[in-house]
Design a protein around this motif. Structure first.
Motif, PDB file in Angstrom:
ATOM      1  N   VAL A  72       5.217 -12.329  -7.281  1.00  0.00           N
ATOM      2  CA  VAL A  72       5.256 -10.872  -7.382  1.00  0.00           C
ATOM      3  C   VAL A  72       5.656 -10.281  -6.031  1.00  0.00           C
ATOM      4  CG1 VAL A  72       3.895  -8.785  -7.796  1.00  0.00           C
ATOM      5  CG2 VAL A  72       3.482 -10.825  -9.173  1.00  0.00           C
ATOM      6  N   LEU A  73       6.721  -9.510  -6.020  1.00  0.00           N
ATOM      7  CA  LEU A  73       7.123  -8.804  -4.810  1.00  0.00           C
ATOM      8  C   LEU A  73       6.796  -7.337  -5.027  1.00  0.00           C
ATOM      9  CD1 LEU A  73       8.579  -9.180  -2.056  1.00  0.00           C
ATOM     10  CD2 LEU A  73      10.682  -8.480  -3.217  1.00  0.00           C
ATOM     11  N   VAL A  74       5.977  -6.788  -4.114  1.00  0.00           N
ATOM     12  CA  VAL A  74       5.579  -5.391  -4.244  1.00  0.00           C
ATOM     13  C   VAL A  74       6.410  -4.590  -3.244  1.00  0.00           C
ATOM     14  CG1 VAL A  74       3.640  -3.782  -4.226  1.00  0.00           C
ATOM     15  CG2 VAL A  74       3.232  -6.190  -4.733  1.00  0.00           C
ATOM     16  N   ALA A  75       7.047  -3.516  -3.706  1.00  0.00           N
ATOM     17  CA  ALA A  75       7.960  -2.798  -2.813  1.00  0.00           C
ATOM     18  C   ALA A  75       7.880  -1.295  -3.027  1.00  0.00           C
ATOM     19  CB  ALA A  75       9.392  -3.265  -3.065  1.00  0.00           C
ATOM     20  N   THR A  76       8.191  -0.573  -1.970  1.00  0.00           N
ATOM     21  CA  THR A  76       8.378   0.872  -2.099  1.00  0.00           C
ATOM     22  C   THR A  76       9.851   1.106  -2.463  1.00  0.00           C
ATOM     23  OG1 THR A  76       8.851   0.986   0.242  1.00  0.00           O
ATOM     24  CG2 THR A  76       6.583   1.441  -0.428  1.00  0.00           C
ATOM     25  N   ASP A  77      10.159   2.318  -2.910  1.00  0.00           N
ATOM     26  CA  ASP A  77      11.533   2.585  -3.371  1.00  0.00           C
ATOM     27  C   ASP A  77      12.567   2.278  -2.310  1.00  0.00           C
ATOM     28  OD1 ASP A  77      11.652   4.110  -6.139  1.00  0.00           O
ATOM     29  OD2 ASP A  77       9.836   4.722  -5.109  1.00  0.00           O
ATOM     30  N   ILE A  78      12.297   2.766  -1.093  1.00  0.00           N
ATOM     31  CA  ILE A  78      13.301   2.611  -0.042  1.00  0.00           C
ATOM     32  C   ILE A  78      13.520   1.137   0.270  1.00  0.00           C
ATOM     33  CG2 ILE A  78      13.762   2.983   2.415  1.00  0.00           C
ATOM     34  CD1 ILE A  78      13.845   5.668   1.656  1.00  0.00           C
ATOM     35  N   THR A  99       2.146 -13.564  -3.733  1.00  0.00           N
ATOM     36  CA  THR A  99       2.711 -12.222  -3.648  1.00  0.00           C
ATOM     37  C   THR A  99       3.048 -11.840  -2.207  1.00  0.00           C
ATOM     38  OG1 THR A  99       2.107  -9.903  -3.942  1.00  0.00           O
ATOM     39  CG2 THR A  99       0.314 -11.410  -3.645  1.00  0.00           C
ATOM     40  N   ALA A 100       3.920 -10.855  -2.055  1.00  0.00           N
ATOM     41  CA  ALA A 100       4.215 -10.287  -0.740  1.00  0.00           C
ATOM     42  C   ALA A 100       4.589  -8.829  -0.935  1.00  0.00           C
ATOM     43  CB  ALA A 100       5.367 -11.029  -0.072  1.00  0.00           C
ATOM     44  N   ALA A 101       4.412  -8.049   0.140  1.00  0.00           N
ATOM     45  CA  ALA A 101       4.786  -6.633   0.074  1.00  0.00           C
ATOM     46  C   ALA A 101       5.927  -6.378   1.042  1.00  0.00           C
ATOM     47  CB  ALA A 101       3.579  -5.767   0.432  1.00  0.00           C
ATOM     48  N   ILE A 102       6.888  -5.569   0.628  1.00  0.00           N
ATOM     49  CA  ILE A 102       7.918  -5.149   1.594  1.00  0.00           C
ATOM     50  C   ILE A 102       7.995  -3.627   1.612  1.00  0.00           C
ATOM     51  CG2 ILE A 102       9.325  -7.252   1.523  1.00  0.00           C
ATOM     52  CD1 ILE A 102      11.320  -5.716  -0.244  1.00  0.00           C
ATOM     53  N   HIS A 103       8.055  -3.099   2.821  1.00  0.00           N
ATOM     54  CA  HIS A 103       8.203  -1.653   2.986  1.00  0.00           C
ATOM     55  C   HIS A 103       8.617  -1.378   4.416  1.00  0.00           C
ATOM     56  CE1 HIS A 103       4.365  -1.924   4.978  1.00  0.00           C
ATOM     57  NE2 HIS A 103       3.827  -2.449   3.889  1.00  0.00           N
ATOM     58  N   GLY A 104       8.791  -0.111   4.715  1.00  0.00           N
ATOM     59  CA  GLY A 104       9.359   0.287   5.998  1.00  0.00           C
ATOM     60  C   GLY A 104       8.522  -0.073   7.218  1.00  0.00           C
ATOM     61  N   ASN A 105       7.235  -0.344   7.040  1.00  0.00           N
ATOM     62  CA  ASN A 105       6.421  -0.704   8.202  1.00  0.00           C
ATOM     63  C   ASN A 105       6.456  -2.199   8.508  1.00  0.00           C
ATOM     64  OD1 ASN A 105       5.748   1.904   8.374  1.00  0.00           O
ATOM     65  ND2 ASN A 105       3.557   1.664   7.996  1.00  0.00           N
ATOM     66  N   LYS A 150       3.482   2.844   1.132  1.00  0.00           N
ATOM     67  CA  LYS A 150       3.466   1.563   1.847  1.00  0.00           C
ATOM     68  C   LYS A 150       2.061   0.966   1.788  1.00  0.00           C
ATOM     69  CE  LYS A 150       6.543   3.831   5.016  1.00  0.00           C
ATOM     70  NZ  LYS A 150       6.648   4.432   6.328  1.00  0.00           N
ATOM     71  N   HIS A 151       1.075   1.825   1.975  1.00  0.00           N
ATOM     72  CA  HIS A 151      -0.300   1.334   1.940  1.00  0.00           C
ATOM     73  C   HIS A 151      -0.635   0.795   0.557  1.00  0.00           C
ATOM     74  CE1 HIS A 151      -4.463   0.829   2.618  1.00  0.00           C
ATOM     75  NE2 HIS A 151      -4.803   1.799   1.800  1.00  0.00           N
TER      76      HIS A 151
END
Ligand code: AMP
Length: 454
Positions: A295-301, A269-275, A252-253
């Motif tokens: 650009v969308l940055v994401a973790t697997d979940i 850009t934006a980031a998506i993750h569990g937090n 996530k970090h």
């Protein structure tokens, strides 16, 4: 075969027409008549096969020919918030000419009161993740004794995420006599056991994935030093004038940091993750789909269940240590027959992961060095100065550090769309700042149950 030959109601045919669907996918052609006929179904189908419409259309068709009921009649259980939102959207899309059916999407990480209000006002179709649904059941808000059809979507994912007990508790509250539809990409012994326990003489439907990643997605790997991966992503996006790119990071970090750095390069850009709060995630996804975010940055979940038609580019900032996750990641592109491209940035320590992935795919992924980014080569002055300005290198950032950026946002002046500053949704605590940037990390961890929705 056409949709009208499957016997669907005219209102549904109209909706399909406006979606531009000319003919049913194989899973739809097989499943729709069976579901209309009231059968239980065990379907092997991955995301991308049209499975959502395969259960949504016949369910709406059956509901359209019967009188309204006071309690919910259909329950769709899904593993993730994103999938819940997407299934809910599909139900609304396909059912838009069937007025009077109320759909609720229920998941954790957002306030409970609006969901309680929805149950009080009355719902026909509930699309839910198991945890939050159980909470509402325990409060006596969600009454499920009127359910006629149950769908378990992405059942394998639900078991992977540890939902088995929650699922069983939900199932206990449903009427024994009901129709059951189970969809799963894989059939492990656990899935078969679950099917045996709750499906009644199911008909099995198995379809080849509509697109196999190896065929439709052009894959390539770029060997590159770990410290230069971000610069390489910025280079690829700018050089290729890529408009819609999904980038996977392991942590996530890492997602936040990469998003910050790309924003510095002037890339929206934006980031998506569990937090992230659910609202922030929904907003980021909507902006990405609308083309406002490049650009969308994401973790697997967080990326599970993301469904974007014709997503052209996927980048692996790091390779996953579980080869199957690679297949899921690149399956985000090359949808609906459109060509896609998956690029993996591979540092020296990740070569082992690349070998494992190639073994699983039974094919080699072409590996080329991008000129100027040769492993061991020196970064340019501009790249060094951009890196030196990174917030991660100046020590810890405040918890509310924005990581949703608009094109041209000046460093540190981005904003979080919903101004969310509260407790992070989805558990997992705050990211540990500074982690992973300068010291070589060991084998990455798999994402655990801490990310699962309640
Ligand atoms: P799913 O497997 O349900 O995630 O669906 C994958 C994608 O295929 C979604 O974007 C759907 O909108 C699209 N889709 C579903 N059915 C059809 C169809 N019959 N023709 C064309 N596209 C479809």
């Amino acid at each position: 075969m056409s949709f009208s030959e499957l016997g669907l109601a005219p209102e549904l045919l109209r909706a399909l027409d406006s979606e531009g669907y000319t003919q049913p996918t194989p899973i739809q052609a097989k499943a729709i008549p069976l579901v209309i006929g009231g059968q239980d179904l065990l379907a092997a189908a991955q995301t991308g096969t049209g499975k959502t419409a395969a259960f949504t259309l016949p369910i709406l068709h059956r509901m359209s020919s019967t009188a309204p009921r006071p309690l919910p009649r259909v329950l769709v259980l899904v593993p993730t918030r994103e999938l819940a939102a997407q299934v809910g959207e599909s139900v609304r899309t396909y059912g838009r000419h069937l007025p009077g059916f109320r759909t609720a999407v229920i998941f954790g990480g957002v306030g409970m009161n609006p969901q309680i209000d929805q149950f009080r006002r009355g719902i026909d179709i509930v699309v839910a993740t198991p945890g939050r649904l159980l909470d509402l059941m325990q409060q006596g808000v969600a009454k499920l004794n009127g359910i006629e059809t149950l769908v378990l979507d992405e059942a394998d994912r639900m078991l992977d995420m540890g939902f088995i007990h929650d699922i069983k508790r939900v199932l206990k509250a449903l009427p024994a006599k009901r129709q059951n539809l189970m969809f799963s990409a894989t059939f492990s012994p656990e899935i078969r056991e679950l099917a045996q326990q709750f499906l009644h003489q199911p008909v099995s439907v198995d379809v080849a994935p509509r697109n196999t990643p190896a065929e439709l997605v052009a894959q390539r790997a770029h060997p590159v030093d770990k410290a230069r991966k971000t610069a390489l992503i910025a280079h690829l996006v700018k050089q290729g004038d890529w408009k819609q790119v999904l980038v996977f990071t392991r942590t996530k970090h890492g997602a936040n940091r990469l998003s910050d750095q790309l924003a510095r390069e002037g890339i929206a850009t934006a980031a998506i993750h569990g937090n992230k709060s659910q609202n922030a995630r929904t907003k980021a996804l909507a902006d990405f789909k609308a083309g406002d975010i490049r650009v969308l940055v994401a973790t697997d979940i967080a990326a599970r269940g993301i469904d974007i038609d014709q997503l052209p580019h996927v980048i692996n900032h790091e390779l996953p240590n579980v080869p199957e996750d690679y297949v899921h990641r690149i399956g985000r592109t090359g949808r609906a027959g459109s060509p896609g491209e998956a690029v993996s940035l591979v540092s020296g320590e990740e070569r082992e992961y690349l070998r494992d992935i190639q073994k699983l795919l039974k094919r080699e992924i072409p590996s080329t060095v991008v000129p100027g980014f040769e492993p061991g080569s020196q970064p340019s002055e501009a790249e060094l100065s951009s890196r030196a300005a990174q917030p991660a290198d100046r020590g810890p950032r405040p918890a509310q550090q924005p990581s949703h950026h608009r094109r041209g946002a000046s460093p540190g002046q981005g904003h979080n769309h919903n101004g969310h500053r509260g407790k992070p949704a989805g558990g997992g605590g705050q990211p540990r700042h500074g982690q992973g940037a300068r010291k070589p990390s060991g084998r990455p961890q798999r994402h655990g149950a801490s990310n699962r929705p309640r």
